[in-house]
Every structure is written in C-alpha cells, then in structure tokens.
Design a protein around this motif. Structure first.
Motif, PDB file in Angstrom:
ATOM      1  N   ILE A  37      65.811  24.353 -37.951  1.00 36.01           N
ATOM      2  CA  ILE A  37      65.155  25.217 -38.441  1.00 36.01           C
ATOM      3  C   ILE A  37      66.577  25.577 -40.168  1.00 36.01           C
ATOM      4  O   ILE A  37      65.566  26.777 -40.804  1.00 36.01           O
TER       5      ILE A  37
ATOM      6  N   ASN B 236      72.756  36.662 -29.266  1.00 34.85           N
ATOM      7  CA  ASN B 236      73.227  37.735 -28.095  1.00 34.85           C
ATOM      8  C   ASN B 236      73.745  38.582 -29.054  1.00 34.85           C
ATOM      9  O   ASN B 236      73.990  38.628 -30.079  1.00 34.85           O
TER      10      ASN B 236
ATOM     11  N   GLY C  48      77.243  31.639 -31.699  1.00 34.82           N
ATOM     12  CA  GLY C  48      77.475  30.908 -30.089  1.00 34.82           C
ATOM     13  C   GLY C  48      76.342  28.974 -30.100  1.00 34.82           C
ATOM     14  O   GLY C  48      77.327  28.553 -31.494  1.00 34.82           O
ATOM     15  N   GLY C  49      76.158  29.273 -29.197  1.00 32.48           N
ATOM     16  CA  GLY C  49      75.633  27.480 -29.426  1.00 32.48           C
ATOM     17  C   GLY C  49      74.315  27.821 -30.096  1.00 32.48           C
ATOM     18  O   GLY C  49      73.718  28.489 -30.777  1.00 32.48           O
ATOM     19  N   GLY C  50      73.568  26.305 -29.511  1.00 38.93           N
ATOM     20  CA  GLY C  50      71.995  25.672 -30.229  1.00 38.93           C
ATOM     21  C   GLY C  50      72.032  26.859 -31.284  1.00 38.93           C
ATOM     22  O   GLY C  50      72.424  26.123 -31.974  1.00 38.93           O
ATOM     23  N   VAL C  51      70.623  27.579 -31.332  1.00 42.52           N
ATOM     24  CA  VAL C  51      70.367  28.151 -32.691  1.00 42.52           C
ATOM     25  C   VAL C  51      71.008  28.560 -33.799  1.00 42.52           C
ATOM     26  O   VAL C  51      71.170  28.433 -34.848  1.00 42.52           O
ATOM     27  N   ASP C  52      71.794  29.669 -32.717  1.00 42.98           N
ATOM     28  CA  ASP C  52      72.564  30.341 -33.212  1.00 42.98           C
ATOM     29  C   ASP C  52      74.140  29.450 -33.733  1.00 42.98           C
ATOM     30  O   ASP C  52      73.978  29.785 -34.888  1.00 42.98           O
TER      31      ASP C  52
ATOM     32  N   ALA D  16      74.161  26.468 -34.827  1.00 39.45           N
ATOM     33  CA  ALA D  16      73.741  25.847 -36.492  1.00 39.45           C
ATOM     34  C   ALA D  16      73.406  26.498 -37.881  1.00 39.45           C
ATOM     35  O   ALA D  16      73.072  26.223 -38.744  1.00 39.45           O
TER      36      ALA D  16
ATOM     37  N   ALA E 160      62.028  28.466 -31.053  1.00 41.29           N
ATOM     38  CA  ALA E 160      61.369  28.676 -29.655  1.00 41.29           C
ATOM     39  C   ALA E 160      62.563  30.071 -28.814  1.00 41.29           C
ATOM     40  O   ALA E 160      63.587  29.416 -28.488  1.00 41.29           O
ATOM     41  N   ILE E 161      62.838  30.869 -29.586  1.00 44.75           N
ATOM     42  CA  ILE E 161      64.025  31.819 -28.777  1.00 44.75           C
ATOM     43  C   ILE E 161      63.543  31.744 -26.829  1.00 44.75           C
ATOM     44  O   ILE E 161      62.675  31.818 -26.215  1.00 44.75           O
TER      45      ILE E 161
ATOM     46  N   THR F  85      64.367  29.440 -25.267  1.00 49.34           N
ATOM     47  CA  THR F  85      63.585  28.286 -23.790  1.00 49.34           C
ATOM     48  C   THR F  85      65.274  27.431 -24.270  1.00 49.34           C
ATOM     49  O   THR F  85      65.262  26.431 -23.694  1.00 49.34           O
ATOM     50  N   GLY F  86      66.529  28.020 -24.503  1.00 48.29           N
ATOM     51  CA  GLY F  86      67.749  27.369 -24.415  1.00 48.29           C
ATOM     52  C   GLY F  86      68.780  27.530 -23.185  1.00 48.29           C
ATOM     53  O   GLY F  86      68.405  27.881 -22.147  1.00 48.29           O
ATOM     54  N   VAL F  87      69.880  28.272 -23.670  1.00 44.15           N
ATOM     55  CA  VAL F  87      70.618  28.419 -23.053  1.00 44.15           C
ATOM     56  C   VAL F  87      70.186  29.664 -21.975  1.00 44.15           C
ATOM     57  O   VAL F  87      70.729  29.401 -20.737  1.00 44.15           O
TER      58      VAL F  87
ATOM     59  N   VAL G 287      60.087  26.347 -35.952  1.00 47.73           N
ATOM     60  CA  VAL G 287      60.137  24.879 -36.167  1.00 47.73           C
ATOM     61  C   VAL G 287      61.121  25.014 -34.697  1.00 47.73           C
ATOM     62  O   VAL G 287      62.148  25.470 -34.312  1.00 47.73           O
TER      63      VAL G 287
ATOM     64  N   TRP H 251      62.332  21.879 -32.230  1.00 46.85           N
ATOM     65  CA  TRP H 251      63.769  21.063 -31.648  1.00 46.85           C
ATOM     66  C   TRP H 251      63.569  19.538 -31.811  1.00 46.85           C
ATOM     67  O   TRP H 251      63.395  18.624 -31.889  1.00 46.85           O
TER      68      TRP H 251
ATOM     69  N   MET I  10      58.260  20.504 -26.938  1.00 48.92           N
ATOM     70  CA  MET I  10      58.965  21.687 -27.642  1.00 48.92           C
ATOM     71  C   MET I  10      57.484  21.928 -28.478  1.00 48.92           C
ATOM     72  O   MET I  10      56.560  22.937 -28.322  1.00 48.92           O
TER      73      MET I  10
HETATM   74  N1  APR Z   1      66.681  24.554 -35.226  1.00 44.10           N
HETATM   75  C1  APR Z   1      65.588  24.702 -33.900  1.00 44.10           C
HETATM   76  N2  APR Z   1      65.783  24.581 -32.964  1.00 44.10           N
HETATM   77  C2  APR Z   1      66.995  24.784 -32.539  1.00 44.10           C
HETATM   78  C3  APR Z   1      68.138  24.480 -32.865  1.00 44.10           C
HETATM   79  C4  APR Z   1      67.759  23.997 -34.397  1.00 44.10           C
HETATM   80  N3  APR Z   1      68.988  23.816 -35.014  1.00 44.10           N
HETATM   81  N4  APR Z   1      68.909  24.134 -32.358  1.00 44.10           N
HETATM   82  C5  APR Z   1      68.404  24.842 -30.842  1.00 44.10           C
HETATM   83  N5  APR Z   1      67.128  24.679 -30.500  1.00 44.10           N
HETATM   84  C6  APR Z   1      66.205  25.349 -29.813  1.00 44.10           C
HETATM   85  C7  APR Z   1      66.754  25.028 -28.640  1.00 44.10           C
HETATM   86  O1  APR Z   1      66.258  23.840 -28.618  1.00 44.10           O
HETATM   87  C8  APR Z   1      65.372  25.780 -27.754  1.00 44.10           C
HETATM   88  O2  APR Z   1      64.741  24.931 -27.620  1.00 44.10           O
HETATM   89  O3  APR Z   1      66.403  26.976 -30.016  1.00 44.10           O
HETATM   90  C9  APR Z   1      65.579  26.867 -28.597  1.00 44.10           C
HETATM   91  C10 APR Z   1      66.742  27.988 -28.065  1.00 44.10           C
HETATM   92  O4  APR Z   1      67.761  27.927 -27.768  1.00 44.10           O
HETATM   93  P1  APR Z   1      69.376  28.416 -27.750  1.00 44.10           P
HETATM   94  O5  APR Z   1      69.484  28.002 -29.417  1.00 44.10           O
HETATM   95  O6  APR Z   1      70.225  28.191 -26.525  1.00 44.10           O
HETATM   96  O7  APR Z   1      68.714  29.911 -27.430  1.00 44.10           O
HETATM   97  P2  APR Z   1      68.195  31.075 -26.640  1.00 44.10           P
HETATM   98  O8  APR Z   1      68.399  30.085 -24.939  1.00 44.10           O
HETATM   99  O9  APR Z   1      67.532  32.697 -26.634  1.00 44.10           O
HETATM  100  O10 APR Z   1      70.026  30.985 -25.640  1.00 44.10           O
HETATM  101  C11 APR Z   1      70.757  32.427 -26.788  1.00 44.10           C
HETATM  102  O11 APR Z   1      71.967  30.891 -27.082  1.00 44.10           O
HETATM  103  O12 APR Z   1      73.605  29.863 -28.881  1.00 44.10           O
HETATM  104  C12 APR Z   1      74.012  31.431 -27.311  1.00 44.10           C
HETATM  105  O13 APR Z   1      74.631  32.612 -29.597  1.00 44.10           O
HETATM  106  C13 APR Z   1      73.026  32.239 -28.762  1.00 44.10           C
HETATM  107  O14 APR Z   1      73.836  32.882 -26.638  1.00 44.10           O
HETATM  108  C14 APR Z   1      73.053  33.160 -27.186  1.00 44.10           C
HETATM  109  C15 APR Z   1      72.327  32.001 -26.172  1.00 44.10           C
END
Ligand code: APR
Length: 219
Positions: free
Chosen positions: A36, A49, A55-59, A61, A144-145, A147-149, A181, A183, A187
């Motif tokens: 994204i 968060n 954090g990790g994941g999309v945050d 990035a 996809a809010i 759906t990750g962590v 968008v 990942w 999805m």
């Molecule tokens: N672009 C698009 N989608 C992404 C990217 C990216 N660069 N990186 C990860 N994703 C996807 C993941 O595969 C998942 O489907 O975004 C979706 C949401 O995953 P997370 O980023 O883990 O978000 P969420 O499940 O809402 O958890 C939020 O994670 O990183 C921490 O600070 C954040 O604590 C908060 C928690």
C-alpha cells in the motif's frame, strides 16, 4: 502483469451526468495486490494501534516509507488528545509518501467475534472514509484492517470492509475512489468474492465488475 478488479457502483449515473460534474465521475472500488505504501491516492489508511507509535505489518511499512515526520505528528496528536480508541481515525501528512495524507485508524483485536469486533471494524472503515471526505479528498487506499497481527478472520473482515466502504463512497461528497490494496493474492480473491456476494445480497444489478490487466514492469 498485475490484475486489478474495478467495481463501478454507479455506472448508469456516470453515463447520465455531464462530464466535469463531480457526481458524473461515479464511485469506484478497486481491488489489487501489493504494498500500500506505493499508492498514489490522496490518502493511505494505516492499520495502527492506539498508541500511534508504529508497529509491524502495514503500520511499520508506512512509517518506514513515509519517514520520521509521520511519527512526530502522531506524537503530537497523542500528547494533545491521548490514545486513539479502536474504531476512531485521525490524519497526518504523508511525509515522504506519494499520498498527501495518512489516515490512522485502529481496528479491533479479534477474540471470538462476540466482543463487538464487527462494530469496531465497521467504525474503523467508516470513520476513515468520513475523515477523507471531510478533508475533501478524492481517492483513498485501504488495507485489510485487523487481518494481520489482530487476527480477524479474512472472510468476515472482507464482508465488513467492502459493505462499509461501498456505503460510505455512495454517501460521500468528495470521495469517489477507494482502493483496497491487499498483501497477497488469497486476500485479494477473498475481498473480490465478498464484493460479488454483496452485490447479490443487495440485488445491485447496476454494479459492474471489470478486470484490468496492468503492465507494471516499468513502475
Ligand atoms: N501493504 C498492504 N498490506 C499489508 C502490508 C503492506 N505493506 N503489510 C502488511 N499488510 C497486510 C497484512 O498481510 C494484513 O492482511 O495488512 C493486513 C493488516 O495486518 P497488520 O498490519 O498486522 O494490521 P492489524 O491486523 O490491523 O494489526 C494492527 O499491528 O503492526 C501492528 O501497530 C500495528 O499493533 C498494530 C497491529
């Protein structure tokens, strides 16, 4: 080649209204795979968060690609207003991103589906879309809010995401384009399937899906 699916929510209206009228542009939802942070929409939504400290994941990035200015703005927001409750949304600038704004929202942590998770996820999408509209933006990219962590089951998350974003797009004044968008390709197909099922449930025969094959070899 990259596959993008476009859902036109109001093609009949688009044909009727004269060009140049904002309503005449119709409303579209795009579905695509990828990262994204490269999006050229007016805003990118971040699955943050409540601390807004990254954090990790999309945050992670988004903060990596956007640079330290975004975190600095987040710090100021938290100092002024406190932590961001789940379901709420705030904006910062986009820092070094192509998007002018990042809209930070907080999705629910999935427990068992009986703790108000769907309502919080609806609010996260709704408040993000409404904030973008209040900022007079035209386009927004969304992940996809939760759906990750945060562990929200993808199919259930997609149903909430697509129906809420469609409703908000149709009710918005300035916002006409939402781009999911996703990942990975799994999805992506879950979200497109959720949109097709929503069309059937709503008997929205005028909605039309178009599959676009984009040459992305020269980004
Ligand atoms: N672009 C698009 N989608 C992404 C990217 C990216 N660069 N990186 C990860 N994703 C996807 C993941 O595969 C998942 O489907 O975004 C979706 C949401 O995953 P997370 O980023 O883990 O978000 P969420 O499940 O809402 O958890 C939020 O994670 O990183 C921490 O600070 C954040 O604590 C908060 C928690």
């Amino acid at each position: 080649m990259k596959t993008i699916v476009r859902l036109d929510l109001s093609p009949q209206q688009a044909n009727r209204v004269p060009a140049g009228d904002p309503v005449g542009e119709g409303s579209q939802i795009y579905f695509e795979g990828g990262d994204i942070t490269g999006q050229t929409t007016d805003a990118i939504v971040n699955a943050a968060n409540s601390s807004l400290m990254g954090g990790g994941g999309v945050d992670g990035a988004i903060h990596r690609a956007g640079g330290p200015a975004i975190l600095e703005e987040c710090r100021n927001i938290v100092a002024r207003d406190g932590h961001l409750p789940p379901g709420e949304a705030v904006q910062t600038t986009g820092g070094k991103l192509k998007a002018a704004f990042v809209i930070h929202t907080v999705g629910p942590i999935w427990r068992d589906g009986m703790q108000g998770e769907a309502g919080i996820l609806t609010s996260a999408y709704r408040n993000s879309m409404r904030l973008a509209d209040r900022l007079a933006l035209h386009s927004v990219a969304l992940p996809a809010i939760s759906t990750g962590v945060y562990g929200y089951p993808p199919k259930a998350a997609a149903e909430v995401a697509v129906s809420t974003v469609a409703d908000e797009l149709l009710a918005s004044r300035s916002l006409h384009q939402a781009r999911f968008v996703l990942w990975n390709s799994e999805m992506l197909s879950i979200f497109v399937q959720a949109a097709r099922e929503l069309q059937q449930r709503r008997k929205a025969e005028h909605w039309s899906f178009t599959t676009l094959e984009i040459d992305d070899s020269n980004p």
